[in-house]
Design a protein around this motif. Structure first.
Motif, PDB file in Angstrom:
ATOM      1  N   TYR A   1       0.849  -1.194   0.000  1.00  0.00           N
ATOM      2  CA  TYR A   1       0.000   0.000   0.000  1.00  0.00           C
ATOM      3  C   TYR A   1       0.886   1.246   0.000  1.00  0.00           C
ATOM      4  O   TYR A   1       0.632   2.196  -0.739  1.00  0.00           O
ATOM      5  N   LYS A   2       1.939   1.219   0.777  1.00  0.00           N
ATOM      6  CA  LYS A   2       2.865   2.356   0.856  1.00  0.00           C
ATOM      7  C   LYS A   2       3.492   2.649  -0.511  1.00  0.00           C
ATOM      8  O   LYS A   2       3.617   3.817  -0.897  1.00  0.00           O
ATOM      9  N   GLU A   3       3.866   1.612  -1.241  1.00  0.00           N
ATOM     10  CA  GLU A   3       4.442   1.826  -2.576  1.00  0.00           C
ATOM     11  C   GLU A   3       3.402   2.371  -3.553  1.00  0.00           C
ATOM     12  O   GLU A   3       3.726   3.208  -4.403  1.00  0.00           O
ATOM     13  N   LEU A   4       2.159   1.936  -3.427  1.00  0.00           N
ATOM     14  CA  LEU A   4       1.089   2.492  -4.261  1.00  0.00           C
ATOM     15  C   LEU A   4       0.897   3.978  -3.951  1.00  0.00           C
ATOM     16  O   LEU A   4       0.757   4.795  -4.863  1.00  0.00           O
ATOM     17  N   LEU A   5       0.915   4.317  -2.664  1.00  0.00           N
ATOM     18  CA  LEU A   5       0.782   5.728  -2.276  1.00  0.00           C
ATOM     19  C   LEU A   5       1.962   6.550  -2.783  1.00  0.00           C
ATOM     20  O   LEU A   5       1.774   7.683  -3.252  1.00  0.00           O
ATOM     21  N   ASP A   6       3.146   6.006  -2.694  1.00  0.00           N
ATOM     22  CA  ASP A   6       4.333   6.695  -3.190  1.00  0.00           C
ATOM     23  C   ASP A   6       4.143   7.064  -4.662  1.00  0.00           C
ATOM     24  O   ASP A   6       4.374   8.209  -5.058  1.00  0.00           O
TER      25      ASP A   6
ATOM     26  N   ASN B   1      -8.940   0.926   6.871  1.00  0.00           N
ATOM     27  CA  ASN B   1      -8.626   0.472   8.223  1.00  0.00           C
ATOM     28  C   ASN B   1      -7.560   1.394   8.833  1.00  0.00           C
ATOM     29  O   ASN B   1      -7.011   2.262   8.148  1.00  0.00           O
ATOM     30  N   GLU B   2      -7.288   1.169  10.100  1.00  0.00           N
ATOM     31  CA  GLU B   2      -6.339   2.021  10.827  1.00  0.00           C
ATOM     32  C   GLU B   2      -4.930   1.958  10.232  1.00  0.00           C
ATOM     33  O   GLU B   2      -4.238   2.973  10.139  1.00  0.00           O
ATOM     34  N   GLU B   3      -4.508   0.774   9.816  1.00  0.00           N
ATOM     35  CA  GLU B   3      -3.176   0.636   9.228  1.00  0.00           C
ATOM     36  C   GLU B   3      -3.030   1.502   7.971  1.00  0.00           C
ATOM     37  O   GLU B   3      -2.036   2.207   7.813  1.00  0.00           O
ATOM     38  N   GLU B   4      -4.017   1.458   7.086  1.00  0.00           N
ATOM     39  CA  GLU B   4      -3.969   2.315   5.895  1.00  0.00           C
ATOM     40  C   GLU B   4      -3.961   3.787   6.290  1.00  0.00           C
ATOM     41  O   GLU B   4      -3.235   4.581   5.700  1.00  0.00           O
TER      42      GLU B   4
ATOM     43  N   ALA C   1      -1.153   8.887   6.404  1.00  0.00           N
ATOM     44  CA  ALA C   1      -0.711  10.079   7.132  1.00  0.00           C
ATOM     45  C   ALA C   1       0.810  10.198   7.103  1.00  0.00           C
ATOM     46  O   ALA C   1       1.354  11.294   6.897  1.00  0.00           O
ATOM     47  N   ASP C   2       1.505   9.078   7.279  1.00  0.00           N
ATOM     48  CA  ASP C   2       2.976   9.087   7.220  1.00  0.00           C
ATOM     49  C   ASP C   2       3.471   9.502   5.834  1.00  0.00           C
ATOM     50  O   ASP C   2       4.430  10.257   5.707  1.00  0.00           O
ATOM     51  N   MET C   3       2.812   8.995   4.795  1.00  0.00           N
ATOM     52  CA  MET C   3       3.231   9.323   3.430  1.00  0.00           C
ATOM     53  C   MET C   3       2.976  10.801   3.128  1.00  0.00           C
ATOM     54  O   MET C   3       3.819  11.461   2.508  1.00  0.00           O
TER      55      MET C   3
ATOM     56  N   ARG D   1       8.680  19.015  -2.714  1.00  0.00           N
ATOM     57  CA  ARG D   1       8.702  18.874  -4.178  1.00  0.00           C
ATOM     58  C   ARG D   1       7.517  19.563  -4.846  1.00  0.00           C
ATOM     59  O   ARG D   1       7.605  19.946  -6.003  1.00  0.00           O
ATOM     60  N   TRP D   2       6.398  19.637  -4.129  1.00  0.00           N
ATOM     61  CA  TRP D   2       5.209  20.279  -4.684  1.00  0.00           C
ATOM     62  C   TRP D   2       5.175  21.740  -4.260  1.00  0.00           C
ATOM     63  O   TRP D   2       5.734  22.101  -3.217  1.00  0.00           O
ATOM     64  N   PRO D   3       4.506  22.606  -5.019  1.00  0.00           N
ATOM     65  CA  PRO D   3       4.528  24.040  -4.715  1.00  0.00           C
ATOM     66  C   PRO D   3       3.824  24.430  -3.419  1.00  0.00           C
ATOM     67  O   PRO D   3       4.077  25.496  -2.871  1.00  0.00           O
ATOM     68  N   GLY D   4       2.956  23.573  -2.919  1.00  0.00           N
ATOM     69  CA  GLY D   4       2.258  23.876  -1.673  1.00  0.00           C
ATOM     70  C   GLY D   4       2.142  22.621  -0.821  1.00  0.00           C
ATOM     71  O   GLY D   4       2.662  21.562  -1.164  1.00  0.00           O
ATOM     72  N   LYS D   5       1.431  22.758   0.293  1.00  0.00           N
ATOM     73  CA  LYS D   5       1.215  21.616   1.182  1.00  0.00           C
ATOM     74  C   LYS D   5       0.224  20.645   0.550  1.00  0.00           C
ATOM     75  O   LYS D   5      -0.649  21.035  -0.215  1.00  0.00           O
ATOM     76  N   VAL D   6       0.359  19.396   0.898  1.00  0.00           N
ATOM     77  CA  VAL D   6      -0.552  18.362   0.419  1.00  0.00           C
ATOM     78  C   VAL D   6      -1.953  18.624   0.980  1.00  0.00           C
ATOM     79  O   VAL D   6      -2.109  18.841   2.186  1.00  0.00           O
ATOM     80  N   VAL D   7      -2.946  18.612   0.089  1.00  0.00           N
ATOM     81  CA  VAL D   7      -4.337  18.808   0.491  1.00  0.00           C
ATOM     82  C   VAL D   7      -5.149  17.518   0.337  1.00  0.00           C
ATOM     83  O   VAL D   7      -6.371  17.539   0.470  1.00  0.00           O
ATOM     84  N   THR D   8      -4.474  16.424   0.073  1.00  0.00           N
ATOM     85  CA  THR D   8      -5.130  15.123  -0.080  1.00  0.00           C
ATOM     86  C   THR D   8      -5.926  14.813   1.182  1.00  0.00           C
ATOM     87  O   THR D   8      -5.391  14.878   2.290  1.00  0.00           O
ATOM     88  N   THR D   9      -7.197  14.492   1.000  1.00  0.00           N
ATOM     89  CA  THR D   9      -8.043  14.167   2.147  1.00  0.00           C
ATOM     90  C   THR D   9      -7.970  12.675   2.434  1.00  0.00           C
ATOM     91  O   THR D   9      -7.779  11.859   1.534  1.00  0.00           O
ATOM     92  N   LEU D  10      -8.108  12.349   3.705  1.00  0.00           N
ATOM     93  CA  LEU D  10      -8.239  10.963   4.136  1.00  0.00           C
ATOM     94  C   LEU D  10      -9.700  10.767   4.497  1.00  0.00           C
ATOM     95  O   LEU D  10     -10.187  11.352   5.465  1.00  0.00           O
ATOM     96  N   GLU D  11     -10.390   9.983   3.686  1.00  0.00           N
ATOM     97  CA  GLU D  11     -11.823   9.791   3.854  1.00  0.00           C
ATOM     98  C   GLU D  11     -12.103   8.320   4.127  1.00  0.00           C
ATOM     99  O   GLU D  11     -11.425   7.452   3.571  1.00  0.00           O
ATOM    100  N   PRO D  12     -13.084   8.042   4.950  1.00  0.00           N
ATOM    101  CA  PRO D  12     -13.396   6.627   5.203  1.00  0.00           C
ATOM    102  C   PRO D  12     -13.967   5.974   3.942  1.00  0.00           C
ATOM    103  O   PRO D  12     -14.813   6.552   3.265  1.00  0.00           O
ATOM    104  N   PHE D  13     -13.486   4.785   3.646  1.00  0.00           N
ATOM    105  CA  PHE D  13     -14.040   4.034   2.525  1.00  0.00           C
ATOM    106  C   PHE D  13     -15.420   3.533   2.913  1.00  0.00           C
ATOM    107  O   PHE D  13     -15.611   2.990   3.993  1.00  0.00           O
ATOM    108  N   THR D  14     -16.380   3.756   2.034  1.00  0.00           N
ATOM    109  CA  THR D  14     -17.718   3.228   2.270  1.00  0.00           C
ATOM    110  C   THR D  14     -18.116   2.253   1.171  1.00  0.00           C
ATOM    111  O   THR D  14     -18.429   1.105   1.436  1.00  0.00           O
TER     112      THR D  14
END
Length: 163
Positions: free
Chosen positions: A65-70, A100-103, A108-110, A119-132
């Motif tokens: 999962y970490k490599e996919l996020l990378d 799940n909590e592990e993801e 959050a770590d990534m 590397r990006w011009p601003g802060k990451v705005v990616t949201t962490l949303e619960p999968f439904t």
């Protein structure tokens, strides 16, 4: 193949993300669809609050999962709110749909790692949303850039790994 896992990501138009992820080591299958919205059975014409996203089926013995996020953070700009390329609106937000909590912890770590890299011009705005639920998009959206090799995409590899 009973040990396969799924990941749910959104980072702008689902066509380009699917096209790049489909060839990644360990990725078994990709499908485009809608995530995180307000209605059941969303369609391209009506998907309030949903993000255009992808379902990635992967073999955890070959990728993580970490490599996919990378990779996710190298193929779209996670510092723009509700926008990728020419696409604008909540459908095109950068989001991770957490199962799940592990993801959640890995995501959050990534995000911290990506932010710290500057590397990006601003802060990451990616949201962490619960999968439904993942709602597959219409057939004509599936494998769109395979069917239409000159079709629009704003996704490409911008730089190498964060790991």
């Amino acid at each position: 193949m009973e040990n396969l896992k799924k990941a749910y990501l959104a980072g702008g138009c689902f066509w380009g993300m699917e096209d790049l992820f489909r060839t990644r080591p360990g990725v078994i299958d990709t499908e485009v669809g809608y995530l995180g919205g307000q209605n059941d059975n969303p369609t391209y014409e009506y998907h309030p609050g949903h993000a255009e996203g992808i379902e990635i089926t992967y073999d955890p013995s070959k990728t993580s999962y970490k490599e996919l996020l990378d990779y996710f953070f190298t193929i779209h700009d996670p510092s723009t709110v509700d926008r990728q390329g020419n696409d604008r609106g909540k459908s095109y937000r950068s989001a991770l749909f957490i199962q799940n909590e592990e993801e959640g912890n890995e995501a959050a770590d990534m995000i911290k790692l990506v932010d710290d890299s500057k590397r990006w011009p601003g802060k990451v705005v990616t949201t962490l949303e619960p999968f439904t639920k993942f709602w597959p998009a219409e057939d004509y959206h599936q494998d769109y850039l395979v069917k239409n090799p000159n079709g629009y995409t704003c996704h490409f590899e911008r730089f190498g790994t964060f790991l």
